[in-house]
Design a protein around this motif. Structure first.
Motif, PDB file in Angstrom:
ATOM      1  N   ILE A 187       0.860  -1.194   0.000  1.00 53.40           N
ATOM      2  CA  ILE A 187       0.000   0.000   0.000  1.00 53.40           C
ATOM      3  C   ILE A 187       0.887   1.231   0.000  1.00 53.40           C
ATOM      4  O   ILE A 187       2.000   1.187   0.539  1.00 53.40           O
ATOM      5  CB  ILE A 187      -0.929  -0.020   1.236  1.00 53.40           C
ATOM      6  N   ASP A 188       0.419   2.323  -0.618  1.00 51.09           N
ATOM      7  CA  ASP A 188       1.176   3.571  -0.495  1.00 51.09           C
ATOM      8  C   ASP A 188       0.463   4.494   0.490  1.00 51.09           C
ATOM      9  O   ASP A 188      -0.625   4.179   0.984  1.00 51.09           O
ATOM     10  CB  ASP A 188       1.424   4.232  -1.857  1.00 51.09           C
ATOM     11  N   ALA A 189       1.101   5.632   0.780  1.00 49.57           N
ATOM     12  CA  ALA A 189       0.611   6.496   1.858  1.00 49.57           C
ATOM     13  C   ALA A 189      -0.794   7.012   1.576  1.00 49.57           C
ATOM     14  O   ALA A 189      -1.661   7.010   2.450  1.00 49.57           O
ATOM     15  CB  ALA A 189       1.580   7.658   2.059  1.00 49.57           C
ATOM     16  N   GLU A 190      -1.048   7.428   0.317  1.00 50.03           N
ATOM     17  CA  GLU A 190      -2.370   7.974  -0.009  1.00 50.03           C
ATOM     18  C   GLU A 190      -3.455   6.920   0.186  1.00 50.03           C
ATOM     19  O   GLU A 190      -4.491   7.157   0.798  1.00 50.03           O
ATOM     20  CB  GLU A 190      -2.402   8.477  -1.471  1.00 50.03           C
TER      21      GLU A 190
ATOM     22  N   LEU B 266      -6.861   6.713   2.646  1.00 51.59           N
ATOM     23  CA  LEU B 266      -8.197   6.499   2.091  1.00 51.59           C
ATOM     24  C   LEU B 266      -8.848   5.266   2.709  1.00 51.59           C
ATOM     25  O   LEU B 266     -10.039   5.256   3.005  1.00 51.59           O
ATOM     26  CB  LEU B 266      -8.116   6.318   0.570  1.00 51.59           C
ATOM     27  N   LEU B 267      -8.032   4.248   2.928  1.00 53.74           N
ATOM     28  CA  LEU B 267      -8.549   3.012   3.497  1.00 53.74           C
ATOM     29  C   LEU B 267      -9.000   3.228   4.943  1.00 53.74           C
ATOM     30  O   LEU B 267     -10.057   2.729   5.359  1.00 53.74           O
ATOM     31  CB  LEU B 267      -7.458   1.926   3.416  1.00 53.74           C
TER      32      LEU B 267
ATOM     33  N   VAL C 108      -8.580  -5.257   8.521  1.00 55.18           N
ATOM     34  CA  VAL C 108      -7.573  -5.258   7.464  1.00 55.18           C
ATOM     35  C   VAL C 108      -6.179  -5.324   8.076  1.00 55.18           C
ATOM     36  O   VAL C 108      -5.819  -4.497   8.915  1.00 55.18           O
ATOM     37  CB  VAL C 108      -7.686  -4.008   6.563  1.00 55.18           C
ATOM     38  N   TYR C 109      -5.432  -6.335   7.666  1.00 61.21           N
ATOM     39  CA  TYR C 109      -4.033  -6.467   8.052  1.00 61.21           C
ATOM     40  C   TYR C 109      -3.213  -5.944   6.880  1.00 61.21           C
ATOM     41  O   TYR C 109      -3.369  -6.409   5.751  1.00 61.21           O
ATOM     42  CB  TYR C 109      -3.706  -7.935   8.318  1.00 61.21           C
ATOM     43  N   VAL C 110      -2.367  -4.955   7.142  1.00 59.13           N
ATOM     44  CA  VAL C 110      -1.721  -4.229   6.052  1.00 59.13           C
ATOM     45  C   VAL C 110      -0.229  -4.525   5.964  1.00 59.13           C
ATOM     46  O   VAL C 110       0.483  -4.487   6.968  1.00 59.13           O
ATOM     47  CB  VAL C 110      -1.927  -2.707   6.226  1.00 59.13           C
ATOM     48  N   ALA C 111       0.214  -4.825   4.757  1.00 56.49           N
ATOM     49  CA  ALA C 111       1.648  -4.865   4.467  1.00 56.49           C
ATOM     50  C   ALA C 111       2.012  -3.586   3.736  1.00 56.49           C
ATOM     51  O   ALA C 111       1.411  -3.247   2.715  1.00 56.49           O
ATOM     52  CB  ALA C 111       1.980  -6.077   3.605  1.00 56.49           C
TER      53      ALA C 111
ATOM     54  N   GLN D  20       8.332   3.753   8.816  1.00 55.55           N
ATOM     55  CA  GLN D  20       7.402   2.628   8.786  1.00 55.55           C
ATOM     56  C   GLN D  20       7.029   2.182  10.202  1.00 55.55           C
ATOM     57  O   GLN D  20       5.901   1.781  10.463  1.00 55.55           O
ATOM     58  CB  GLN D  20       8.007   1.480   7.971  1.00 55.55           C
ATOM     59  N   GLU D  21       8.004   2.295  11.111  1.00 56.86           N
ATOM     60  CA  GLU D  21       7.745   1.936  12.506  1.00 56.86           C
ATOM     61  C   GLU D  21       6.650   2.828  13.080  1.00 56.86           C
ATOM     62  O   GLU D  21       5.776   2.378  13.835  1.00 56.86           O
ATOM     63  CB  GLU D  21       9.039   2.101  13.321  1.00 56.86           C
ATOM     64  N   GLU D  22       6.678   4.095  12.686  1.00 58.20           N
ATOM     65  CA  GLU D  22       5.675   5.052  13.154  1.00 58.20           C
ATOM     66  C   GLU D  22       4.272   4.597  12.715  1.00 58.20           C
ATOM     67  O   GLU D  22       3.315   4.644  13.484  1.00 58.20           O
ATOM     68  CB  GLU D  22       6.021   6.435  12.583  1.00 58.20           C
ATOM     69  N   LEU D  23       4.166   4.117  11.480  1.00 61.11           N
ATOM     70  CA  LEU D  23       2.866   3.631  10.998  1.00 61.11           C
ATOM     71  C   LEU D  23       2.452   2.369  11.753  1.00 61.11           C
ATOM     72  O   LEU D  23       1.285   2.180  12.081  1.00 61.11           O
ATOM     73  CB  LEU D  23       2.932   3.329   9.497  1.00 61.11           C
ATOM     74  N   ARG D  24       3.437   1.519  12.057  1.00 58.14           N
ATOM     75  CA  ARG D  24       3.107   0.292  12.776  1.00 58.14           C
ATOM     76  C   ARG D  24       2.587   0.626  14.184  1.00 58.14           C
ATOM     77  O   ARG D  24       1.666  -0.009  14.678  1.00 58.14           O
ATOM     78  CB  ARG D  24       4.330  -0.633  12.856  1.00 58.14           C
TER      79      ARG D  24
END
Ligand SMILES: [Zn+2]
Length: 565
Positions: A256-259, A263-264, A276-279, A294-298
């Motif tokens: 997935i990208d940031a945008e 949206l999701l 939803v489990y996201v990679a 990426q850690e911040e998003l996790r």
């Protein structure tokens, strides 16, 4: 008293985990909000796979057992549902899909399952007539088999669409088909050079034919008007609702990208019908800064409906385009194109493994699969890790001798139940591109199970539909819905319905590190389940495809129900 607090806290935590929209009322100990009795409930639990009934309180399963036992949990306010013998299974989990692409495909012109050029042309013409205001005629899903011995040409498309540019993408997303007006707008001429990793297909005079492969697709694709964010979000909302109607309660988003992530998040808030489990997309060279981002998003998405836990990358391409990396050449030459050297891959995988990430690697050819396995094994050795559950995505044509490496290193085989769907494209293009020896070990679902690997099923929607019932039917019969070929393609690799169900539930939960919360129906687990129109375990294999999803329940809340139920 401390015990009571703990129970309440645990329930509240479960509600948070489930992303419940409203606070849950807690009844007396043992009292259910809702009970389902007189059914055939496949729990997925080894000790007690089949029961008659289950009780739900709040977001979780309060009890499973006989109808008599479960009725003991009913009080005045309890809603009692008589299943009248119907089949219940844990909510379906799709281990590999692309929600935005899938959602958009619900609105697009679809050309799937049309193998005669006349019928294909008719469908395009019909769409163009129905959308007179569309500036472009766009769509996807055409099969290579509709163009025997060649790729589609602009002349063929000009005969169908002459008033507007037209751009149609193959079902696997690796080849585009343009009409003359689209080529002209893109300034694709005989002088145009092939871009890196792509090919402008040309006729004997050197003129572009209208077919653009891989990296060349962008020459025309970039001109197609982009959807606005709110249009994409609207598509996502209907995609989520559609997924619930197919019996899905969880899905794994493969990259997935940031945008799209934002949206999701918004779409799931508006339509809270899916977990939803996201990679995230893998970084080729994961610098400390990239890992921190990426850690911040996790951290931000660690509980609730959307959870970030993995990164996804591509080791190789696909079989039909002969880009999947193989040990032996394709008929006609070439061994495919790995996107990484082994050293680069080892380095990236080890960095993510060390930082606690699960890594999902698209690998289709036997050499690509070996590269992915090697990188995972080396990372575990270097970092002393053992339970990352790294995953090989698609894993189509593994060497038989590589199958035992999966259970030994705790690597998940993430396969797609409809990939062996033996339509004309599969039998006429995919199988010949492999040759007989490799075709025999392609999508070898039974051999993967027999090797003791954890195999989790997905769809790769929009490449194939995310209708789980169709996936189970294909894995069990290895035939098309019309029943061809008789006996199934490579029938030794057929699965039992129970094994296919397990791959879409329990094993898929394991593949996202969530088997303690979901994937089976057991006390304390999330009340995610489906009610189906027939018993999948008892139905004749050729009838499985007719199964209807009557009810989908997510964390105790209905997300789909047919009128008749
Ligand atoms: Zn995919």
């Amino acid at each position: 008293m401390s015990r009571r607090v703990t129970v309440l806290a645990a329930a509240a935590f479960a509600a948070v985990l489930a992303g419940a929209a409203a606070p849950q009322k807690l009844g007396r100990a043992g009292q259910a909000d809702r009970i389902f009795v007189n059914g055939r409930v496949w729990t997925g639990e080894t000790g007690r796979p089949l029961v008659e009934a289950l009780a739900v309180r709040g977001t979780t399963v309060l009890a499973v057992g006989t109808s008599t036992d479960i009725r003991k949990h009913s009080a005045k306010a309890t809603d009692v549902v008589d299943l009248r013998g119907r089949f219940v299974a844990p909510g379906f989990i799709d281990s590999h899909l692309h929600l935005l692409g899938g959602s958009l495909s619900l609105e697009e012109l679809r050309l799937d399952d049309v193998f005669a050029f006349g019928a294909l042309a008719e469908r395009i013409r019909h769409w163009a007539a129905a959308h007179p205001d569309a500036h472009w005629v766009t769509g996807r899903g055409w099969a290579y088999a509709a163009f025997p011995g060649a790729l589609p040409s602009r002349a063929q498309l000009d005969a169908v669409v002459a008033d507007r540019p037209a751009w149609l993408v193959s079902y696997d997303g690796h080849t585009g088909w343009a009409n003359s007006m689209a080529l002209r707008l893109a300034s694709v001429t005989r002088e145009t050079k092939d871009p890196p990793g792509g090919e402008v297909v040309r006729d004997e005079k050197g003129e572009p034919t209208g077919a653009l492969k891989e990296g060349a697709m962008d020459l025309v694709g970039r001109l197609v008007p982009k959807l606005l964010p709110h249009e994409k979000e609207r598509a996502l909302r209907s995609g989520i609702a559609q997924a619930a109607a197919w019996g899905l309660t969880s899905v794994h988003q493969a990259g997935i990208d940031a945008e799209e992530l934002e949206l999701l998040v918004n779409a799931l808030e508006a339509v809270p019908r899916l977990r939803v489990y996201v990679a995230l997309d893998i970084e080729r060279d994961p610098t400390p800064e990239a890992l921190a981002r990426q850690e911040e998003l996790r951290r931000r998405f660690s509980g609730g409906r959307l959870r970030v836990g993995a990164v996804k990358g591509y080791v190789d391409g696909v079989v039909e385009a002969k880009t999947a990396a193989m040990f032996e050449p394709y008929p006609g030459g070439g061994t495919g194109l790995p996107n990484w050297t082994q050293e680069e891959l080892d380095r990236a995988v080890a960095a993510y493994d060390k930082a606690g990430w699960q890594v999902m690697l698209h690998a289709i050819g036997d050499r690509g699969i070996d590269m992915a396995l090697t990188a995972f094994e080396r990372a575990a050795r270097a970092n002393g890790t053992s339970d990352r559950r790294h995953r090989v995505e698609h894993m189509e044509v593994a060497r038989t001798t590589d199958l035992p490496r999966f259970p030994v290193a705790g690597i998940v085989a993430s396969t797609q139940a409809l990939f062996p769907y033996p339509n004309q494209n599969h039998l006429g293009v995919y199988v010949p591109a492999l040759g007989p020896e490799r075709a025999r070990r392609a999508m070898a679902f039974k051999a993967i199970d027999d090797a003791g690997a954890v195999q989790s099923f997905g769809s790769d929607w929009p490449v194939f539909t995310a209708e789980v019932v169709r996936g189970i039917a294909c894995a069990v019969t290895r035939t098309t819905v019309e029943g061809t070929p008789a006996g199934g393609w490579e029938p030794s690799q057929r699965l039992t319905a129970e094994a296919a169900l397990r791959h879409f539930t329990r094993d898929a939960a394991f593949a996202e590190h969530a088997e303690k919360e979901k994937g089976t129906l057991a006390v304390g687990k999330l009340a995610d389940f489906v009610v189906l129109s027939q018993d999948l375990l008892a139905a004749p294999p050729e009838r499985i495809k007719d199964t209807k999803v009557l009810l989908t329940v997510l964390g105790g809340q209905e997300t789909w129900r047919v009128k008749e139920f």
